[in-house]
Write an enzyme that holds these catalytic residues in place. Structure first.
Site, PDB file in Angstrom:
ATOM      1  N   CYS A  79    -114.624  -4.213  37.663  1.00  0.00           N
ATOM      2  CA  CYS A  79    -116.058  -4.608  36.299  1.00  0.00           C
ATOM      3  C   CYS A  79    -117.371  -4.753  37.243  1.00  0.00           C
ATOM      4  O   CYS A  79    -117.903  -4.175  36.674  1.00  0.00           O
ATOM      5  CB  CYS A  79    -115.080  -5.590  35.398  1.00  0.00           C
ATOM      6  SG  CYS A  79    -114.041  -5.372  34.363  1.00  0.00           S
TER       7      CYS A  79
ATOM      8  N   ARG B 146    -124.761  -7.433  25.016  1.00  0.00           N
ATOM      9  CA  ARG B 146    -124.735  -6.341  26.249  1.00  0.00           C
ATOM     10  C   ARG B 146    -126.324  -5.720  25.651  1.00  0.00           C
ATOM     11  O   ARG B 146    -126.630  -4.994  26.471  1.00  0.00           O
ATOM     12  CB  ARG B 146    -124.006  -6.364  26.690  1.00  0.00           C
ATOM     13  CG  ARG B 146    -122.543  -6.928  26.627  1.00  0.00           C
ATOM     14  CD  ARG B 146    -122.141  -6.541  28.004  1.00  0.00           C
ATOM     15  NE  ARG B 146    -122.037  -6.197  29.707  1.00  0.00           N
ATOM     16  CZ  ARG B 146    -121.439  -5.844  30.049  1.00  0.00           C
ATOM     17  NH1 ARG B 146    -120.360  -5.657  30.376  1.00  0.00           N
ATOM     18  NH2 ARG B 146    -122.761  -5.491  30.987  1.00  0.00           N
TER      19      ARG B 146
ATOM     20  N   ASN C  11    -113.662 -14.815  32.604  1.00  0.00           N
ATOM     21  CA  ASN C  11    -115.016 -13.872  31.497  1.00  0.00           C
ATOM     22  C   ASN C  11    -114.797 -12.824  31.295  1.00  0.00           C
ATOM     23  O   ASN C  11    -115.402 -11.872  30.142  1.00  0.00           O
ATOM     24  CB  ASN C  11    -116.298 -14.770  32.178  1.00  0.00           C
ATOM     25  CG  ASN C  11    -117.599 -15.199  30.958  1.00  0.00           C
ATOM     26  OD1 ASN C  11    -117.055 -14.774  29.262  1.00  0.00           O
ATOM     27  ND2 ASN C  11    -118.057 -15.045  31.265  1.00  0.00           N
TER      28      ASN C  11
ATOM     29  N   LEU D 295    -118.983 -14.358  24.253  1.00  0.00           N
ATOM     30  CA  LEU D 295    -119.541 -13.314  22.941  1.00  0.00           C
ATOM     31  C   LEU D 295    -119.015 -11.723  22.922  1.00  0.00           C
ATOM     32  O   LEU D 295    -118.731 -11.667  22.124  1.00  0.00           O
ATOM     33  CB  LEU D 295    -120.956 -13.802  23.915  1.00  0.00           C
ATOM     34  CG  LEU D 295    -121.383 -14.574  23.671  1.00  0.00           C
ATOM     35  CD1 LEU D 295    -122.501 -14.401  24.536  1.00  0.00           C
ATOM     36  CD2 LEU D 295    -121.988 -15.147  22.605  1.00  0.00           C
ATOM     37  N   SER D 296    -117.374 -11.696  23.787  1.00  0.00           N
ATOM     38  CA  SER D 296    -117.145 -10.124  23.726  1.00  0.00           C
ATOM     39  C   SER D 296    -116.154 -10.052  22.726  1.00  0.00           C
ATOM     40  O   SER D 296    -114.957 -10.471  23.610  1.00  0.00           O
ATOM     41  CB  SER D 296    -117.363  -9.877  25.016  1.00  0.00           C
ATOM     42  OG  SER D 296    -116.651  -8.770  25.567  1.00  0.00           O
ATOM     43  N   LEU D 297    -116.032 -10.260  21.603  1.00  0.00           N
ATOM     44  CA  LEU D 297    -114.940  -9.477  20.758  1.00  0.00           C
ATOM     45  C   LEU D 297    -113.734  -8.453  21.358  1.00  0.00           C
ATOM     46  O   LEU D 297    -114.499  -7.502  21.914  1.00  0.00           O
ATOM     47  CB  LEU D 297    -114.961  -9.055  19.327  1.00  0.00           C
ATOM     48  CG  LEU D 297    -113.958  -8.340  18.476  1.00  0.00           C
ATOM     49  CD1 LEU D 297    -113.317 -10.039  18.172  1.00  0.00           C
ATOM     50  CD2 LEU D 297    -114.356  -8.058  17.093  1.00  0.00           C
TER      51      LEU D 297
ATOM     52  N   HIS E 215    -111.901  -1.884  28.076  1.00  0.00           N
ATOM     53  CA  HIS E 215    -112.377  -0.548  28.339  1.00  0.00           C
ATOM     54  C   HIS E 215    -111.296   0.424  29.502  1.00  0.00           C
ATOM     55  O   HIS E 215    -110.366  -0.576  29.757  1.00  0.00           O
ATOM     56  CB  HIS E 215    -113.993  -0.922  29.484  1.00  0.00           C
ATOM     57  CG  HIS E 215    -115.322  -1.522  29.403  1.00  0.00           C
ATOM     58  ND1 HIS E 215    -115.249  -2.760  29.700  1.00  0.00           N
ATOM     59  CD2 HIS E 215    -115.519  -0.919  27.993  1.00  0.00           C
ATOM     60  CE1 HIS E 215    -116.521  -2.725  28.956  1.00  0.00           C
ATOM     61  NE2 HIS E 215    -116.867  -2.196  28.378  1.00  0.00           N
TER      62      HIS E 215
ATOM     63  N   ARG F 274    -115.445   0.830  21.883  1.00  0.00           N
ATOM     64  CA  ARG F 274    -116.739   0.823  22.975  1.00  0.00           C
ATOM     65  C   ARG F 274    -117.510   2.096  22.996  1.00  0.00           C
ATOM     66  O   ARG F 274    -118.497   2.917  22.676  1.00  0.00           O
ATOM     67  CB  ARG F 274    -116.693  -0.167  23.588  1.00  0.00           C
ATOM     68  CG  ARG F 274    -116.449  -1.907  23.431  1.00  0.00           C
ATOM     69  CD  ARG F 274    -116.429  -3.118  23.918  1.00  0.00           C
ATOM     70  NE  ARG F 274    -115.785  -3.997  23.954  1.00  0.00           N
ATOM     71  CZ  ARG F 274    -116.170  -5.544  25.119  1.00  0.00           C
ATOM     72  NH1 ARG F 274    -116.736  -5.393  25.443  1.00  0.00           N
ATOM     73  NH2 ARG F 274    -115.573  -6.385  24.293  1.00  0.00           N
TER      74      ARG F 274
ATOM     75  N   GLU G  47    -120.614   2.928  26.883  1.00  0.00           N
ATOM     76  CA  GLU G  47    -119.976   1.808  28.218  1.00  0.00           C
ATOM     77  C   GLU G  47    -120.622   1.540  29.425  1.00  0.00           C
ATOM     78  O   GLU G  47    -119.899   1.739  30.225  1.00  0.00           O
ATOM     79  CB  GLU G  47    -119.692   0.600  27.548  1.00  0.00           C
ATOM     80  CG  GLU G  47    -118.642   0.133  26.467  1.00  0.00           C
ATOM     81  CD  GLU G  47    -119.378  -1.158  25.935  1.00  0.00           C
ATOM     82  OE1 GLU G  47    -119.326  -1.807  26.597  1.00  0.00           O
ATOM     83  OE2 GLU G  47    -120.550  -1.498  25.246  1.00  0.00           O
TER      84      GLU G  47
ATOM     85  N   ASN H 145    -112.752  -8.073  24.282  1.00  0.00           N
ATOM     86  CA  ASN H 145    -111.859  -9.279  25.898  1.00  0.00           C
ATOM     87  C   ASN H 145    -110.709 -10.431  25.777  1.00  0.00           C
ATOM     88  O   ASN H 145    -111.781 -11.632  25.196  1.00  0.00           O
ATOM     89  CB  ASN H 145    -113.077  -9.133  26.617  1.00  0.00           C
ATOM     90  CG  ASN H 145    -113.026  -9.557  27.971  1.00  0.00           C
ATOM     91  OD1 ASN H 145    -112.663 -10.618  28.105  1.00  0.00           O
ATOM     92  ND2 ASN H 145    -114.265  -9.069  27.907  1.00  0.00           N
ATOM     93  N   LEU H 146    -109.952 -10.264  26.021  1.00  0.00           N
ATOM     94  CA  LEU H 146    -109.182 -11.512  25.480  1.00  0.00           C
ATOM     95  C   LEU H 146    -109.602 -12.678  26.482  1.00  0.00           C
ATOM     96  O   LEU H 146    -109.549 -14.020  26.052  1.00  0.00           O
ATOM     97  CB  LEU H 146    -107.527 -11.416  26.014  1.00  0.00           C
ATOM     98  CG  LEU H 146    -106.963  -9.824  24.903  1.00  0.00           C
ATOM     99  CD1 LEU H 146    -105.864  -9.600  24.793  1.00  0.00           C
ATOM    100  CD2 LEU H 146    -107.738 -10.210  23.540  1.00  0.00           C
TER     101      LEU H 146
END
Length: 415
Positions: A346, A127, A340, A20-22, A229, A193, A161, A24-25
């Site tokens: 994190c 999120r 993930n 879901l996180s564009l 981030h 972000r 964030e 985040n490779l």
């Protein structure tokens, strides 16, 4: 006595790879893979035990209630299956508590309390629905208003964030420090972000001395390379900044500002010639916990992926062999989280406080770690495939598992 406490997020029973996180490779690369929630949560507990045994203060946060039926109801999707919205409602991304809040310790604030502002996380839809439950939990854990002030989010016009883009440096955790706020600018390949104005509002809200605040831009090329981030390319602890050469838009200005406000600052910059930006991001070298051990030695707790990356390992070996401020490198296995897109940094929120002022239900010791492991081993699903997201029987099992955990730690009302 003020100490740094790392609060790790327990990986929730709905842990899955929905991609879901564009930006985040790792998350997008593993989209659709089968996830292993039980293994992921136990890896997280093992990391906490590892740090506890180093003599560090360790706390934890509970997973948020999932699936989030209120979100589906608000989206008028609770009566039909919408794959995208359902995946958002099942997301276990609250495990990455570096995004839970921005924290300013008592020595930095005007009223002498530790201030926490819950992050609005508005850039990513899955999120953005986290903050109300996160705020509830923060207000339980840090309910002592003589020592803490817990704030709601900044207006959603400005994306925030949390601590993943915030660093603090100082002579020690217990002394007044320099707070460093790293923001991105929009218009690049991936979303930036963290908004500058969100951080400026938080600094004012926390009553920080403007002369001890630094606002600096993250390098656009770092964001484009997958550093969604700042903590993917930089980490700080006490008087040490450990960062990649390409982490910041104007590194010289940032370094000069840090040294002006903290003359004892030590900056350990990893050159791109030694570790490429791609290797730094894929290995999560900088998404590490840089900590001060009880013997006053600084150690870097890295994911095993960093240890296994040849250029990264070569740099780490040379760094430890030298006479720099980081004297130890300690690998930990958090592969389920890494797949993930979240490494050791994190998974934790750093709070400088007296542990005695924190609700004890959120503090970890060996007995409580045993308790958490037992609940997870009995109730967490072993695996979740992408095809199972939205399955009602599995949803019931996830809710039941969450309820057992809340009850076990004495927080039944939170569930």
């Amino acid at each position: 006595m003020l100490r740094e406490i790392n609060f790790d997020g327990i990986v929730g029973p709905s842990h899955n790879y929905a991609g879901l996180s564009l930006g985040n490779l790792a998350a997008t690369r593993h989209a659709g893979d089968t996830a292993f929630p039980r293994e992921a949560a136990l890896q997280g507990i093992a990391k906490m035990r590892h740090n506890l045994r180093l003599g560090l203060a360790q706390g934890f946060f509970l997973p948020l209630p999932r699936p989030n039926r209120a979100f589906l109801h608000d989206m008028c999707a609770d009566g039909e299956f919408d794959p995208a919205l359902t995946a958002m409602a099942w997301s276990a991304s609250s495990m990455w508590t570096a995004n839970a809040a921005t924290v300013s310790p008592a020595p930095d604030t005007a009223d002498g309390r530790c201030h926490l502002t819950v992050a609005n996380l508005v850039t990513m839809p899955h999120r953005s629905i986290e903050w109300p439950d996160t705020l509830r939990q923060l207000r339980i854990a840090f309910a002592d208003q003589t020592h803490f002030a817990v704030h709601g989010p900044v207006p959603p016009t400005f994306g925030d964030e949390g601590a993943a883009n915030h660093m603090r440096m100082g002579a020690s955790h217990a002394e007044a420090g320099v707070e460093i706020f790293i923001y991105g600018r929009p218009g690049g390949k991936f979303p930036a972000r963290q908004h500058e104005q969100a951080f400026r509002a938080i600094a004012r809200r926390h009553g920080l001395n403007p002369g001890r605040c630094i606002f600096a831009e993250q390098a656009p090329e770092a964001i484009a390379a997958g550093a969604f981030h700042n903590d993917v390319v930089a980490v700080a602890n006490e008087d040490v900044l450990f960062c990649h050469e390409q982490a910041f838009a104007d590194k010289d200005a940032l370094y000069a500002a840090i040294r002006e406000k903290l003359p004892t600052a030590k900056i350990v910059e990893v050159p791109a010639s030694a570790v490429s930006l791609a290797d730094a991001i894929s290995s999560y070298l900088f998404n590490a916990q840089l900590v001060t051990l009880p013997e006053e030695v600084q150690a870097l707790i890295v994911p095993t992926e960093a240890w296994d990356n040849a250029p990264v390992r070569a740099f780490l070996d040379a760094m430890v062999a030298g006479n720099g401020p980081i004297r130890k490198v300690l690998p930990v296995d958090v592969r389920q989280s890494m797949a993930n897109g979240g490494g050791p940094a994190c998974l934790r929120l750093r709070v400088v406080a007296d542990p005695a002022t924190v609700d004890p239900r959120f503090m970890l010791d060996e007995a409580r770690a045993d308790l958490l492991e037992g609940v997870i081993a009995r109730h967490w699903p072993e695996r979740i495939s992408s095809a199972e997201i939205g399955n009602e029987a599995l949803a019931d099992r996830i809710r039941n598992a969450h309820g057992h955990l809340c009850e076990a730690v004495g927080l039944k009302d939170y569930g």
